[in-house]
Structures are given as structure tokens and as C-alpha cells.
Design a protein around this motif. Structure first.
Motif, PDB file in Angstrom:
ATOM      1  N   GLY A  11       0.915  -1.501  -0.596  1.00 51.89           N
ATOM      2  CA  GLY A  11       0.114  -0.002  -0.071  1.00 51.89           C
ATOM      3  C   GLY A  11       1.104   1.793   0.503  1.00 51.89           C
ATOM      4  N   GLU A  12       0.326   2.546   0.369  1.00 50.11           N
ATOM      5  CA  GLU A  12       0.972   3.381   0.487  1.00 50.11           C
ATOM      6  C   GLU A  12       1.309   4.228   2.489  1.00 50.11           C
ATOM      7  N   HIS A  13       2.514   4.097   2.521  1.00 53.95           N
ATOM      8  CA  HIS A  13       2.193   4.151   4.073  1.00 53.95           C
ATOM      9  C   HIS A  13       4.153   5.543   4.554  1.00 53.95           C
ATOM     10  N   ALA A  14       3.865   5.333   5.318  1.00 54.89           N
ATOM     11  CA  ALA A  14       4.859   6.317   6.196  1.00 54.89           C
ATOM     12  C   ALA A  14       5.991   5.190   6.789  1.00 54.89           C
ATOM     13  N   PHE A  15       7.067   6.077   6.146  1.00 56.53           N
ATOM     14  CA  PHE A  15       8.666   4.946   6.739  1.00 56.53           C
ATOM     15  C   PHE A  15       9.326   5.900   7.537  1.00 56.53           C
ATOM     16  N   ARG A  16       9.396   5.374   8.159  1.00 49.18           N
ATOM     17  CA  ARG A  16      10.951   5.609   9.046  1.00 49.18           C
ATOM     18  C   ARG A  16      11.638   5.321   9.665  1.00 49.18           C
ATOM     19  N   LEU A  17      12.438   5.398  10.117  1.00 48.97           N
ATOM     20  CA  LEU A  17      13.790   4.516  10.947  1.00 48.97           C
ATOM     21  C   LEU A  17      14.124   5.494  11.602  1.00 48.97           C
ATOM     22  N   GLY A  18      14.566   5.561  12.993  1.00 50.55           N
ATOM     23  CA  GLY A  18      14.803   6.026  14.254  1.00 50.55           C
ATOM     24  C   GLY A  18      16.421   4.528  14.745  1.00 50.55           C
ATOM     25  N   LEU A  19      16.991   5.228  16.073  1.00 50.18           N
ATOM     26  CA  LEU A  19      17.596   4.388  15.803  1.00 50.18           C
ATOM     27  C   LEU A  19      17.661   2.986  16.787  1.00 50.18           C
ATOM     28  N   ALA A  20      16.014   3.045  17.812  1.00 45.46           N
ATOM     29  CA  ALA A  20      15.611   2.165  18.086  1.00 45.46           C
ATOM     30  C   ALA A  20      15.176   0.761  17.214  1.00 45.46           C
ATOM     31  N   GLU A  21      14.369   1.175  15.507  1.00 44.44           N
ATOM     32  CA  GLU A  21      14.764   0.188  14.968  1.00 44.44           C
ATOM     33  C   GLU A  21      16.215   0.453  13.936  1.00 44.44           C
ATOM     34  N   LEU A  22      17.587   1.112  14.213  1.00 43.85           N
ATOM     35  CA  LEU A  22      17.785   0.611  12.996  1.00 43.85           C
ATOM     36  C   LEU A  22      18.760  -0.232  14.527  1.00 43.85           C
ATOM     37  N   GLU A  23      18.407  -0.575  15.639  1.00 39.93           N
ATOM     38  CA  GLU A  23      19.534  -1.170  16.151  1.00 39.93           C
ATOM     39  C   GLU A  23      18.760  -2.731  16.252  1.00 39.93           C
ATOM     40  N   THR A  24      17.732  -2.674  16.084  1.00 40.12           N
ATOM     41  CA  THR A  24      16.746  -3.946  15.545  1.00 40.12           C
ATOM     42  C   THR A  24      17.005  -4.151  14.001  1.00 40.12           C
ATOM     43  N   ILE A  25      17.406  -3.795  13.387  1.00 36.51           N
ATOM     44  CA  ILE A  25      17.544  -4.240  11.747  1.00 36.51           C
ATOM     45  C   ILE A  25      19.381  -4.339  12.436  1.00 36.51           C
ATOM     46  N   GLN A  26      19.618  -4.068  12.715  1.00 38.13           N
ATOM     47  CA  GLN A  26      21.263  -4.495  12.791  1.00 38.13           C
ATOM     48  C   GLN A  26      21.132  -6.057  13.755  1.00 38.13           C
ATOM     49  N   GLN A  27      20.308  -6.464  14.534  1.00 41.65           N
ATOM     50  CA  GLN A  27      20.340  -7.081  15.614  1.00 41.65           C
ATOM     51  C   GLN A  27      20.230  -8.201  14.604  1.00 41.65           C
ATOM     52  N   LYS A  28      18.896  -8.265  14.008  1.00 39.82           N
ATOM     53  CA  LYS A  28      18.422  -9.359  13.113  1.00 39.82           C
ATOM     54  C   LYS A  28      19.213  -9.643  11.683  1.00 39.82           C
ATOM     55  N   THR A  29      20.007  -8.361  11.134  1.00 41.84           N
ATOM     56  CA  THR A  29      20.285  -8.436   9.641  1.00 41.84           C
ATOM     57  C   THR A  29      22.669  -8.718  10.189  1.00 41.84           C
ATOM     58  N   ASP A  30      22.604  -8.347  11.021  1.00 42.60           N
ATOM     59  CA  ASP A  30      24.158  -8.482  11.845  1.00 42.60           C
ATOM     60  C   ASP A  30      24.514  -8.007  10.538  1.00 42.60           C
ATOM     61  N   CYS A  31      23.904  -6.538  10.228  1.00 41.36           N
ATOM     62  CA  CYS A  31      25.047  -5.176   9.714  1.00 41.36           C
ATOM     63  C   CYS A  31      24.497  -4.145   9.688  1.00 41.36           C
ATOM     64  N   GLY A  32      25.823  -2.888   9.627  1.00 39.90           N
ATOM     65  CA  GLY A  32      25.177  -2.340   9.693  1.00 39.90           C
ATOM     66  C   GLY A  32      23.857  -1.277   8.509  1.00 39.90           C
ATOM     67  N   ASP A  49      16.661  -9.272   5.030  1.00 40.96           N
ATOM     68  CA  ASP A  49      16.710  -7.552   5.041  1.00 40.96           C
ATOM     69  C   ASP A  49      15.360  -7.205   5.266  1.00 40.96           C
ATOM     70  N   LEU A  50      14.910  -7.577   3.482  1.00 44.86           N
ATOM     71  CA  LEU A  50      14.174  -7.023   3.435  1.00 44.86           C
ATOM     72  C   LEU A  50      12.984  -6.178   4.369  1.00 44.86           C
ATOM     73  N   MET A  51      12.284  -7.379   4.199  1.00 45.63           N
ATOM     74  CA  MET A  51      11.487  -7.641   5.386  1.00 45.63           C
ATOM     75  C   MET A  51      11.180  -7.393   7.086  1.00 45.63           C
ATOM     76  N   GLU A  52      12.321  -6.524   7.871  1.00 41.84           N
ATOM     77  CA  GLU A  52      12.779  -5.776   8.867  1.00 41.84           C
ATOM     78  C   GLU A  52      13.073  -4.522   8.407  1.00 41.84           C
ATOM     79  N   VAL A  53      13.755  -4.169   7.127  1.00 45.02           N
ATOM     80  CA  VAL A  53      13.506  -2.802   7.214  1.00 45.02           C
ATOM     81  C   VAL A  53      12.022  -2.209   7.040  1.00 45.02           C
ATOM     82  N   LEU A  54      11.379  -2.958   6.066  1.00 44.18           N
ATOM     83  CA  LEU A  54      10.357  -2.459   5.681  1.00 44.18           C
ATOM     84  C   LEU A  54       9.529  -2.695   7.064  1.00 44.18           C
ATOM     85  N   ARG A  55       9.546  -3.418   7.863  1.00 47.73           N
ATOM     86  CA  ARG A  55       8.695  -4.192   8.869  1.00 47.73           C
ATOM     87  C   ARG A  55       8.921  -2.767  10.270  1.00 47.73           C
ATOM     88  N   ASN A  56      10.166  -2.593  10.271  1.00 49.07           N
ATOM     89  CA  ASN A  56      10.813  -1.619  11.143  1.00 49.07           C
ATOM     90  C   ASN A  56      10.361  -0.371  11.041  1.00 49.07           C
TER      91      ASN A  56
END
Length: 130
Positions: A11-32, A49-56
């Protein structure tokens, strides 16, 4: 940083990555974030990788965790995985480089000027190289 609105398979949604979301992505994907963007750009991504970025990204823009997970899972269940590559790139790039409409060299809004450097730099128009 302001959220970016992206049209994607979910669909059409707003996305934003804050520090908490980035930390989660780093933990789940094992990279910065920059390495992950490179991995996606180089066609070496994993589906997670794709799922975590979009979900977070949805969570960072204010969507409840449960709703973000439902939307992402439903979208991935109903569409080819490659459709999520570009939106994930856009979400990561907005975090790393700013929103796409924020062009380098544009004047900042009046009253939002920050002073950097010394007074000796004030009259100089020579480009800074480094």
C-alpha cells in the motif's frame, strides 16, 4: 527526521527509521545500515533484510508493532519478493542520506541558519576540498 511516504506492494505508508528501529534491524540482519544498503544494492540481500527494513520503517513512523508485522507478512505472502527491494532501498537511503526531496546545496529555511567555522571563513567563496 521526517517520515517518507512510499507506495509499495503493501500500500502507501509512511516509513521512518529511528535509532531503536536501526538497532533491531542490525540485530536481525547482523550488519549496519550502510552495509545492508550495499548488500541490497548488490543483489545479495536475504528476504529477512527486506522484511526487517520495511517492518521497522513502519514501526518507526508510528504504526503499532503487530499491525506492521501483519501488513509486511501479508504483502510478502501475496507478491514476488523482488517488489520489496526498491522500497527497502528507499527506506534505508532516507535514514542514511535524508529524504529524497532534500537536495544538497539548497538554502535552509530563514531563521534556521547555523554558523560553523571561524570568522576567517566568512568571506571565502572557495570550495572546501578534502
Amino acid at each position: 527526521m521526517q517520515p517518507v511516504v512510499i507506495q509499495w506492494a503493501g500500500g502507501e505508508h509512511a516509513f521512518r527509521l529511528g535509532l531503536a528501529e536501526l538497532e533491531t534491524i542490525q540485530q536481525k540482519t547482523d550488519c549496519g545500515p550502510e552495509y545492508l544498503l550495499h548488500r541490497i544494492n548488490a543483489a545479495q540481500w536475504h528476504i529477512g533484510d527486506l522484511m526487517e527494513v520495511l517492518r521497522n520503517g513502519l514501526i518507526g513512523a508510528g504504526m503499532p508493532h503487530v499491525d506492521a508485522l501483519k501488513i509486511v507478512r501479508k504483502a510478502f505472502d501475496n507478491h514476488p519478493a523482488i517488489l520489496f527491494k526498491v522500497p527497502a532501498q528507499a527506506v534505508l537511503a532516507a535514514f542514511l542520506f535524508g529524504p529524497p526531496d532534500d537536495q544538497p546545496g539548497e538554502d535552509s529555511p530563514a531563521g534556521d541558519q547555523t554558523q560553523t567555522g571561524s570568522n576567517a571563513d566568512a568571506g571565502s567563496s572557495a570550495p572546501i576540498t578534502g
